[in-house]
Design a protein around this motif. Structure first.
Motif, PDB file in Angstrom:
ATOM      1  N   PHE A   1      -6.673  57.998  54.101  1.00 23.99           N
ATOM      2  CA  PHE A   1      -8.129  58.130  54.247  1.00 23.99           C
ATOM      3  C   PHE A   1      -8.860  57.154  53.340  1.00 23.99           C
ATOM      4  O   PHE A   1      -9.793  56.461  53.788  1.00 23.99           O
ATOM      5  CB  PHE A   1      -8.546  59.564  53.912  1.00 23.99           C
ATOM      6  N   GLN A   2      -8.482  57.091  52.081  1.00 22.92           N
ATOM      7  CA  GLN A   2      -9.173  56.204  51.137  1.00 22.92           C
ATOM      8  C   GLN A   2      -9.059  54.741  51.559  1.00 22.92           C
ATOM      9  O   GLN A   2      -9.996  53.964  51.360  1.00 22.92           O
ATOM     10  CB  GLN A   2      -8.591  56.396  49.739  1.00 22.92           C
ATOM     11  N   LYS A   3      -7.964  54.383  52.170  1.00 28.09           N
ATOM     12  CA  LYS A   3      -7.751  52.998  52.581  1.00 28.09           C
ATOM     13  C   LYS A   3      -8.469  52.651  53.872  1.00 28.09           C
ATOM     14  O   LYS A   3      -8.964  51.518  54.031  1.00 28.09           O
ATOM     15  CB  LYS A   3      -6.247  52.741  52.740  1.00 28.09           C
ATOM     16  N   ASN A   4      -8.576  53.616  54.791  1.00 29.44           N
ATOM     17  CA  ASN A   4      -9.036  53.299  56.145  1.00 29.44           C
ATOM     18  C   ASN A   4     -10.341  53.958  56.581  1.00 29.44           C
ATOM     19  O   ASN A   4     -10.932  53.530  57.575  1.00 29.44           O
ATOM     20  CB  ASN A   4      -7.947  53.684  57.150  1.00 29.44           C
TER      21      ASN A   4
ATOM     22  N   GLU B   1       2.062  57.829  64.204  1.00 34.06           N
ATOM     23  CA  GLU B   1       1.914  59.259  64.456  1.00 34.06           C
ATOM     24  C   GLU B   1       2.069  60.059  63.164  1.00 34.06           C
ATOM     25  O   GLU B   1       1.419  61.094  62.994  1.00 34.06           O
ATOM     26  CB  GLU B   1       2.930  59.714  65.502  1.00 34.06           C
ATOM     27  N   GLN B   2       2.921  59.580  62.246  1.00 37.62           N
ATOM     28  CA  GLN B   2       3.071  60.267  60.968  1.00 37.62           C
ATOM     29  C   GLN B   2       1.799  60.142  60.138  1.00 37.62           C
ATOM     30  O   GLN B   2       1.351  61.109  59.517  1.00 37.62           O
ATOM     31  CB  GLN B   2       4.252  59.683  60.182  1.00 37.62           C
ATOM     32  N   GLU B   3       1.214  58.960  60.139  1.00 35.62           N
ATOM     33  CA  GLU B   3      -0.036  58.768  59.395  1.00 35.62           C
ATOM     34  C   GLU B   3      -1.158  59.622  59.987  1.00 35.62           C
ATOM     35  O   GLU B   3      -1.986  60.167  59.245  1.00 35.62           O
ATOM     36  CB  GLU B   3      -0.424  57.283  59.409  1.00 35.62           C
ATOM     37  N   LYS B   4      -1.167  59.737  61.295  1.00 38.25           N
ATOM     38  CA  LYS B   4      -2.161  60.587  61.945  1.00 38.25           C
ATOM     39  C   LYS B   4      -1.970  62.049  61.526  1.00 38.25           C
ATOM     40  O   LYS B   4      -2.952  62.739  61.204  1.00 38.25           O
ATOM     41  CB  LYS B   4      -2.039  60.460  63.467  1.00 38.25           C
ATOM     42  N   ALA B   5      -0.741  62.520  61.503  1.00 38.69           N
ATOM     43  CA  ALA B   5      -0.461  63.895  61.091  1.00 38.69           C
ATOM     44  C   ALA B   5      -0.852  64.113  59.635  1.00 38.69           C
ATOM     45  O   ALA B   5      -1.410  65.159  59.273  1.00 38.69           O
ATOM     46  CB  ALA B   5       1.019  64.211  61.302  1.00 38.69           C
TER      47      ALA B   5
ATOM     48  N   TYR C   1      -9.982  55.911  67.604  1.00 42.57           N
ATOM     49  CA  TYR C   1      -9.886  54.852  66.599  1.00 42.57           C
ATOM     50  C   TYR C   1      -8.582  54.076  66.717  1.00 42.57           C
ATOM     51  O   TYR C   1      -8.528  52.898  66.367  1.00 42.57           O
ATOM     52  CB  TYR C   1     -10.033  55.447  65.196  1.00 42.57           C
ATOM     53  N   GLN C   2      -7.552  54.720  67.243  1.00 37.84           N
ATOM     54  CA  GLN C   2      -6.276  54.035  67.449  1.00 37.84           C
ATOM     55  C   GLN C   2      -6.323  53.066  68.623  1.00 37.84           C
ATOM     56  O   GLN C   2      -5.842  51.929  68.521  1.00 37.84           O
ATOM     57  CB  GLN C   2      -5.164  55.058  67.707  1.00 37.84           C
ATOM     58  N   ASN C   3      -6.934  53.522  69.739  1.00 34.14           N
ATOM     59  CA  ASN C   3      -6.726  52.785  70.994  1.00 34.14           C
ATOM     60  C   ASN C   3      -7.969  52.481  71.813  1.00 34.14           C
ATOM     61  O   ASN C   3      -7.898  51.650  72.732  1.00 34.14           O
ATOM     62  CB  ASN C   3      -5.769  53.594  71.893  1.00 34.14           C
ATOM     63  N   ASP C   4      -9.098  53.148  71.557  1.00 36.81           N
ATOM     64  CA  ASP C   4     -10.201  53.110  72.517  1.00 36.81           C
ATOM     65  C   ASP C   4     -11.487  52.451  72.006  1.00 36.81           C
ATOM     66  O   ASP C   4     -12.536  52.601  72.635  1.00 36.81           O
ATOM     67  CB  ASP C   4     -10.556  54.539  72.967  1.00 36.81           C
ATOM     68  N   VAL C   5     -11.437  51.754  70.902  1.00 38.02           N
ATOM     69  CA  VAL C   5     -12.654  51.146  70.365  1.00 38.02           C
ATOM     70  C   VAL C   5     -13.128  50.032  71.298  1.00 38.02           C
ATOM     71  O   VAL C   5     -12.388  49.080  71.587  1.00 38.02           O
ATOM     72  CB  VAL C   5     -12.419  50.600  68.946  1.00 38.02           C
ATOM     73  N   ILE C   6     -14.379  50.177  71.772  1.00 37.10           N
ATOM     74  CA  ILE C   6     -14.954  49.224  72.724  1.00 37.10           C
ATOM     75  C   ILE C   6     -15.724  48.135  71.987  1.00 37.10           C
ATOM     76  O   ILE C   6     -16.485  48.414  71.054  1.00 37.10           O
ATOM     77  CB  ILE C   6     -15.901  49.948  73.709  1.00 37.10           C
ATOM     78  N   ASP C   7     -15.549  46.901  72.415  1.00 34.88           N
ATOM     79  CA  ASP C   7     -16.247  45.798  71.757  1.00 34.88           C
ATOM     80  C   ASP C   7     -17.693  45.713  72.229  1.00 34.88           C
ATOM     81  O   ASP C   7     -18.019  46.062  73.366  1.00 34.88           O
ATOM     82  CB  ASP C   7     -15.543  44.482  72.057  1.00 34.88           C
TER      83      ASP C   7
ATOM     84  N   THR D   1       2.095  66.031  52.077  1.00 33.52           N
ATOM     85  CA  THR D   1       1.492  65.560  53.329  1.00 33.52           C
ATOM     86  C   THR D   1       0.002  65.295  53.149  1.00 33.52           C
ATOM     87  O   THR D   1      -0.514  64.258  53.600  1.00 33.52           O
ATOM     88  CB  THR D   1       1.705  66.592  54.450  1.00 33.52           C
ATOM     89  N   GLU D   2      -0.693  66.222  52.500  1.00 33.75           N
ATOM     90  CA  GLU D   2      -2.130  66.050  52.258  1.00 33.75           C
ATOM     91  C   GLU D   2      -2.392  64.845  51.368  1.00 33.75           C
ATOM     92  O   GLU D   2      -3.359  64.104  51.594  1.00 33.75           O
ATOM     93  CB  GLU D   2      -2.692  67.317  51.611  1.00 33.75           C
ATOM     94  N   GLU D   3      -1.538  64.633  50.388  1.00 35.63           N
ATOM     95  CA  GLU D   3      -1.700  63.498  49.480  1.00 35.63           C
ATOM     96  C   GLU D   3      -1.542  62.186  50.234  1.00 35.63           C
ATOM     97  O   GLU D   3      -2.327  61.250  50.045  1.00 35.63           O
ATOM     98  CB  GLU D   3      -0.677  63.582  48.345  1.00 35.63           C
ATOM     99  N   ARG D   4      -0.545  62.116  51.111  1.00 35.47           N
ATOM    100  CA  ARG D   4      -0.377  60.900  51.920  1.00 35.47           C
ATOM    101  C   ARG D   4      -1.592  60.688  52.810  1.00 35.47           C
ATOM    102  O   ARG D   4      -2.078  59.564  52.987  1.00 35.47           O
ATOM    103  CB  ARG D   4       0.893  61.007  52.777  1.00 35.47           C
ATOM    104  N   GLY D   5      -2.096  61.785  53.375  1.00 34.74           N
ATOM    105  CA  GLY D   5      -3.291  61.685  54.208  1.00 34.74           C
ATOM    106  C   GLY D   5      -4.496  61.219  53.423  1.00 34.74           C
ATOM    107  O   GLY D   5      -5.320  60.433  53.932  1.00 34.74           O
ATOM    108  N   TYR D   6      -4.613  61.674  52.193  1.00 33.94           N
ATOM    109  CA  TYR D   6      -5.736  61.264  51.336  1.00 33.94           C
ATOM    110  C   TYR D   6      -5.655  59.779  51.021  1.00 33.94           C
ATOM    111  O   TYR D   6      -6.670  59.063  51.054  1.00 33.94           O
ATOM    112  CB  TYR D   6      -5.714  62.090  50.058  1.00 33.94           C
TER     113      TYR D   6
END
Length: 356
Positions: free
Chosen positions: A218-221, A321-325, A294-300, A210-215
Motif C-alpha cells: 500500500f505505501q509503495k503503490n 495475486e499474492q500482493e492483492k491478497a 487497477y490491475q487490468n482496466d485503467v482507461i487512457d 500478511t497485513e504487514e506485507r499489504g501495508y
C-alpha cells in the motif's frame, strides 16, 4: 427471607429495564465532545464559529434523522447515510431519494468530515455547513427547499425548545439549522481501527505478516492518493474508469476547467468492507473487483492521473495475486466497529424516520 426475595425481584426488574434500554439504544451515553485522535492532523473545520455542545449535537442528531427535511416527509439525511454502512447508502449503486427517484452518484460516507475543506465527489461545496443544501434542494433526493424545512420545524412542538437549549433562542434560522447538522456530522469520526491502534502503539496491537506485507505494498503503490491517516489526500483525480452513460465529468462540472474532466475526489479507504459499492457511480460491487480495475482496466484519456502511467507504456498498478491478497488483508485493518456501532450516532429510538 421475604425481604431478600423482594430485593432480588427489584434488582431483577432494574437489570431487565437496563438491558431493555441497551437493546433499544436508549442507554445514556457519555458526551465527551469532539476529540482529536492522537494520530490525526489538526482539523480543517473552524470550531470557533460553531463549538460543539451536547445540546447542539443532540439537535443535529434529531435533524439528521428527521424526514421533514424532504418534500413529503419521508426522506431524512439518514435515509442515504446509514451508520452501519459508515454513513453511506449500502447496497445501492446511486442514491435512492424521494418517490424512489434515482440520483447519478453513489453517496460518499459521512466520516471524518472535520478534516475536509470541500465536499462531494466534485468538491462543489466548500463548507460543511452548506453541504445539506444540495440534498434538500435536489429533485432526486429530498426535493424540498430550506425555507419550507424551516417552516415545518418552527411549527413542530419540540424544535423551538431544542433550538433554545442548543443556541439560547427559540428562533429557528437557516444558519443555526446548518450549524446543528454540522455538529452531528463533525462527531461522526472513525479513528479506532486496528491500524489506528497500531499507529498509536495501543494494547500491543500489531499487523500479521500478511497485513504487514499489504501495508508495505500500500505505501509503495497507493499512499500517494490515499494518504494516511485519513486514507485520502482530498484531491481530485482521474483513475482511469470508463465514462458512464451520463458522461459524468466530475470536477470539471464545478471548475469549468477541461483539465478536470473525469476527475473525482479520492475517497477514504476506511471501513471499505461496509461502503460497497465503489466509485462515484457505484459500478464495482466488491473491493476485489475494484483492485482488478487497477490491475487490468485503467482507461487512457488526456486527464488520466500520471500515477497510473507505467514507464513501459502500460497503465494501472501491477500486482500479483499474492500482493492483492496481502493488500486486501491490510485494508481490513481499517475497519472500525466502534464507529459503525457508536450509540451516540444511532437513529433515536421511537423516531418517525422512514427509510425508502
Amino acid at each position: 427471607m421475604k425481604k431478600v426475595v423482594v430485593m432480588l425481584a427489584l434488582f431483577t426488574a432494574v437489570w431487565a429495564c437496563k438491558k431493555g434500554n441497551e437493546l433499544l439504544g436508549e442507554e445514556e451515553q457519555p458526551f465527551l465532545g469532539f476529540e482529536q485522535p492522537a494520530n490525526f492532523p489538526e482539523p480543517a473545520y473552524d470550531f470557533s464559529r460553531n463549538p460543539i455542545t451536547k445540546e447542539g449535537f443532540e439537535l443535529g442528531k434529531k435533524l439528521f434523522y428527521e424526514p421533514r427535511l424532504s418534500r413529503n416527509n419521508t426522506i431524512a439525511c439518514g435515509s442515504c447515510h446509514i451508520q452501519s454502512a459508515a454513513f453511506t447508502h449500502h447496497g445501492h449503486d446511486v442514491s435512492h431519494g424521494i418517490d424512489d427517484r434515482l440520483g447519478t452518484r453513489n453517496p460518499m460516507p459521512i466520516m471524518n468530515m472535520a478534516w475536509h475543506n470541500e465536499f462531494f465527489w466534485d468538491g462543489g461545496v466548500f463548507d460543511l455547513d452548506f453541504a445539506p443544501v444540495n440534498a434538500i434542494h435536489s429533485e432526486v433526493e429530498m426535493d424540498e427547499t430550506v425555507t419550507n424545512v424551516l417552516k415545518k420545524l418552527r411549527a413542530h412542538p419540540e424544535y423551538p425548545d431544542l433550538f433554545k437549549k442548543a443556541f439560547g433562542s427559540e428562533e429557528i434560522t437557516d444558519a443555526l439549522f446548518f450549524k446543528a447538522l454540522s455538529q452531528f456530522m463533525l462527531m461522526a469520526n472513525s479513528a479506532n481501527s486496528k491500524y489506528d491502534k497500531i499507529m498509536r502503539k495501543e494494547q500491543g496491537a500489531s499487523f500479521t505478516e500478511t497485513e504487514e506485507r499489504g501495508y508495505v505494498f500500500f505505501q509503495k503503490n497507493c499512499a500517494d492518493c490515499h494518504k494516511e491517516p485519513l486514507f485520502t489526500d482530498l484531491s481530485y483525480r482521474n483513475n482511469g474508469i470508463r465514462p458512464n452513460r451520463s458522461d459524468d465529468q466530475g470536477r470539471a462540472i464545478v471548475s469549468g476547467n477541461p483539465k478536470d474532466a473525469y476527475k473525482f475526489k479520492v475517497p477514504s479507504l476506511r471501513n471499505l468492507s461496509f461502503t460497497a459499492p465503489y466509485t462515484h457511480d457505484g459500478r464495482y460491487l466488491t473491493i476485489s473487483r475494484m483492485l482488478d480495475h487497477y490491475q487490468n482496466d485503467v482507461i487512457d484519456s488526456p486527464t488520466l492521473d500520471p500515477l497510473f502511467r507505467r514507464s513501459d507504456g502500460t497503465r494501472g498498478i501491477p500486482m500479483t495475486e499474492q500482493e492483492k491478497a496481502d493488500l486486501l488483508a491490510f485494508l481490513k485493518t481499517l475497519e472500525d466497529p466502534t464507529f459503525l456501532n457508536n450509540p451516540l450516532l444511532a437513529e433515536p429510538f421511537g423516531s418517525d424516520f422512514t427509510v425508502n
